[in-house]
Design an enzyme around this catalytic site. Structure first.
Site, short mmCIF file in Angstrom:
data_model
loop_
_atom_site.label_atom_id
_atom_site.label_comp_id
_atom_site.label_asym_id
_atom_site.label_seq_id
_atom_site.Cartn_x
_atom_site.Cartn_y
_atom_site.Cartn_z
N THR A 1 0.84 -1.20 0.00
CA THR A 1 0.00 0.00 0.00
C THR A 1 0.87 1.25 0.00
O THR A 1 0.61 2.21 -0.74
CB THR A 1 -0.94 -0.01 1.23
OG1 THR A 1 -1.77 -1.18 1.13
CG2 THR A 1 -1.82 1.22 1.28
N ASN B 1 -6.86 -9.65 -7.24
CA ASN B 1 -6.83 -10.38 -5.97
C ASN B 1 -8.13 -11.13 -5.70
O ASN B 1 -8.16 -12.10 -4.97
CB ASN B 1 -6.53 -9.42 -4.81
CG ASN B 1 -7.46 -8.23 -4.75
OD1 ASN B 1 -7.65 -7.54 -5.74
ND2 ASN B 1 -8.06 -8.00 -3.61
N GLN C 1 -0.32 -9.57 -6.53
CA GLN C 1 -0.85 -10.94 -6.62
C GLN C 1 -0.12 -11.77 -7.68
O GLN C 1 -0.39 -12.96 -7.83
CB GLN C 1 -2.35 -10.91 -6.92
CG GLN C 1 -3.21 -10.32 -5.81
CD GLN C 1 -3.27 -11.18 -4.56
OE1 GLN C 1 -2.93 -12.37 -4.57
NE2 GLN C 1 -3.70 -10.60 -3.45
N SER D 1 4.37 -6.98 -2.09
CA SER D 1 4.19 -7.12 -0.66
C SER D 1 4.74 -8.48 -0.22
O SER D 1 4.45 -9.49 -0.86
CB SER D 1 2.68 -7.08 -0.38
OG SER D 1 2.42 -6.70 0.94
N HIS E 1 4.06 -10.37 2.46
CA HIS E 1 3.20 -11.38 3.09
C HIS E 1 2.33 -12.13 2.08
O HIS E 1 1.77 -13.18 2.41
CB HIS E 1 2.34 -10.76 4.21
CG HIS E 1 1.27 -9.82 3.75
ND1 HIS E 1 -0.06 -10.13 3.83
CD2 HIS E 1 1.33 -8.58 3.22
CE1 HIS E 1 -0.78 -9.11 3.38
NE2 HIS E 1 0.04 -8.15 3.01
N THR F 1 14.68 4.29 9.01
CA THR F 1 15.62 3.19 9.22
C THR F 1 15.06 1.90 8.63
O THR F 1 13.91 1.55 8.89
CB THR F 1 15.88 3.01 10.74
OG1 THR F 1 16.40 4.24 11.24
CG2 THR F 1 16.85 1.88 11.02
N CYS G 1 -13.32 -5.57 4.64
CA CYS G 1 -12.98 -4.20 5.04
C CYS G 1 -12.02 -4.28 6.21
O CYS G 1 -11.97 -5.28 6.92
CB CYS G 1 -14.22 -3.44 5.48
SG CYS G 1 -15.50 -3.40 4.24
N1 PLP Z 1 -2.76 -4.74 -4.34
C1 PLP Z 1 -3.35 -5.93 -4.39
C2 PLP Z 1 -3.72 -6.50 -5.72
C3 PLP Z 1 -3.60 -6.65 -3.22
O1 PLP Z 1 -4.18 -7.85 -3.28
C4 PLP Z 1 -3.25 -6.07 -1.98
C5 PLP Z 1 -3.58 -6.76 -0.71
O2 PLP Z 1 -4.57 -7.47 -0.62
C6 PLP Z 1 -2.62 -4.83 -1.97
C7 PLP Z 1 -2.41 -4.18 -3.16
C8 PLP Z 1 -2.21 -4.16 -0.69
O3 PLP Z 1 -1.20 -4.91 -0.07
P1 PLP Z 1 -0.81 -4.62 1.46
O4 PLP Z 1 -2.07 -4.72 2.25
O5 PLP Z 1 0.16 -5.69 1.77
O6 PLP Z 1 -0.25 -3.28 1.53
#
Ligand code: PLP
Length: 388
Positions: free
Chosen positions: A73, A152, A180, A200, A202, A238, A324
């Site tokens: 994000t 996603n 994704q 990302s 995770h 940092t 949400c």
């Molecule tokens: N973009 C897509 C396509 C995503 O699926 C997600 C998370 O679900 C994000 C952006 C945002 O990722 P994060 O919440 O790790 O910042």
């Protein structure tokens, strides 16, 4: 009492891989600041450099192209809010199927935002984008185009290469939300006509709290957070060395553990099982190019809020595709933008498989879903108009 949970929500976040956990924990045992010149600082700098190399290798970028951020994000916001300013664009063009992170960042950029629709199968309306870019060329205006690689909610793969062919030789810029796609598709950033990409950790079974913006050299001025000159002046603060180490380890391990054929087979078995239990089930995005580990479907009359709660009570963890931050079940703007009827959107469920998924997960889902359908036929499905 349920025996164990069946986690079928990998698109939301993938469970931490053992190697990523080990790298993260080892990093947390260390102390100091990667910018310090003493031994502790140098040891952390080495960790950051290693992680940077591992992430760069996975995305096919050079090390210098990797800017670590606190999340995808943040990376997206840097690309759009920072990019709108640094690249002096006239407007942002994005799609109706973007993650809220993109839609909100585009709005926050202060530039006009134009939205290109999706077709009924979840693919970007390419003709509309091309026509709009032609119009901008004629008017001498420059756009920052922001499109996701893989959706996603539906797993639909967007025609990024086609966009690259149009945007590459033009004055426009292309940002791709690759969240994704990471680890599931070849990214090959350095060789592509993409200016910036966001990722990302995770989503590839690394730790949450760390992401990356990958940038070509001419986007090195794209910034969001000024500060102490970290990340070559592109993101102050940092560096989170332990999180970066976890991201790097996941980048190495994920492609070995995530098996597209296995997850696709599980998804197919799930789809077949759902269709057998509910012949009126509707599957979304199946007419488009798709990453097959994601199944998005609706059983008419069976509200996703009801289904998710009932499944959760049986230890089956799925999503509506649009959870949400409040934890409430939201309406999917992605399905809505595909022209799906609102009654059916309210029934949309997303199941997403990943590295830890097994046949037992599918069997447990189908057993719980059968019980849910039996109960729902007595209650939730009663009295609904046909064809909803
Ligand atoms: N973009 C897509 C396509 C995503 O699926 C997600 C998370 O679900 C994000 C952006 C945002 O990722 P994060 O919440 O790790 O910042």
């Amino acid at each position: 009492m349920q025996e164990r949970t069946h986690y079928l929500d990998h698109n939301a976040s993938a469970p931490l891989l053992p190697g990523a956990r080990a790298a993260l924990c080892a990093g947390l045992e260390m102390h100091g600041n990667p910018s310090s010149v003493h031994g502790s600082g140098r040891a952390l700098r080495a960790l950051v450099d290693k992680g940077r190399g591992e992430v760069a290798d996975l995305v096919g970028a050079t090390r210098a192209q990797v800017v670590f951020t606190g999340s995808a994000t943040e990376a997206i916001t840097q690309a759009l809010v920072g990019g709108a300013k640094a690249l002096a664009v006239d407007l942002i063009i994005t799609s109706a199927g973007e993650h809220k992170a993109v839609l909100e960042a585009a709005e926050a950029s202060g530039k006009p935002v134009e939205i290109i629709g999706l077709d009924g199968e979840g693919t970007l309306q390419m003709e509309a984008l091309l026509a709009r870019l032609d119009g901008l060329d004629a008017a001498g205006q420059v756009a920052l185009v922001a499109i996701h690689a893989v959706n996603n909610e539906t797993g639909v793969v967007q025609p990024i290469e086609e966009i690259e062919r149009r945007v590459g030789p033009s004055p426009h810029f292309l940002f791709v939300d690759g969240v994704q796609a990471l680890g599931k598709m070849d990214i090959g950033f350095a060789a592509r006509a993409v200016d910036m990409m966001a990722f990302s950790a995770h989503k590839i079974a690394g730790p949450a709290g760390i992401g990356a913006l990958i940038v070509k050299g001419h986007c090195n001025t794209v910034r969001l957070i000024p500060g102490g000159g970290q990340e070559m002046g592109r993101r102050g603060g940092t560096e989170a060395a332990a999180l970066i180490a976890g991201f790097g380890a996941a980048a190495v391990e994920f492609t070995k553990k995530f098996d597209a054929a296995d997850t696709s087979a599980l998804a197919k078995a799930l789809e077949a099982g759902i269709s057998a239990l509910a012949p009126d089930a509707v599957f979304f995005g199946t007419g488009s190019a798709r990453l097959a580990h994601t199944v998005n479907f609706a059983v008419p009359g069976l509200k996703n809020s009801v289904a998710m709660m009932a499944l959760d009570l049986e230890g089956i963890e799925v999503s509506s595709g649009s959870a949400c931050a409040s934890g409430k079940v939201g309406r999917s703007h992605v399905l809505e933008s595909m022209g799906i009827a609102p009654d059916l959107v309210a029934c949309g469920l997303r199941v997403s498989f990943g590295w830890s998924s097994t046949k037992e997960d599918v069997a447990a889902f189908l057993a719980a879903f059968e019980r849910l359908l039996a109960r729902a036929s007595q209650t939730a499905r009663q009295g609904l108009p046909e064809g909803t």
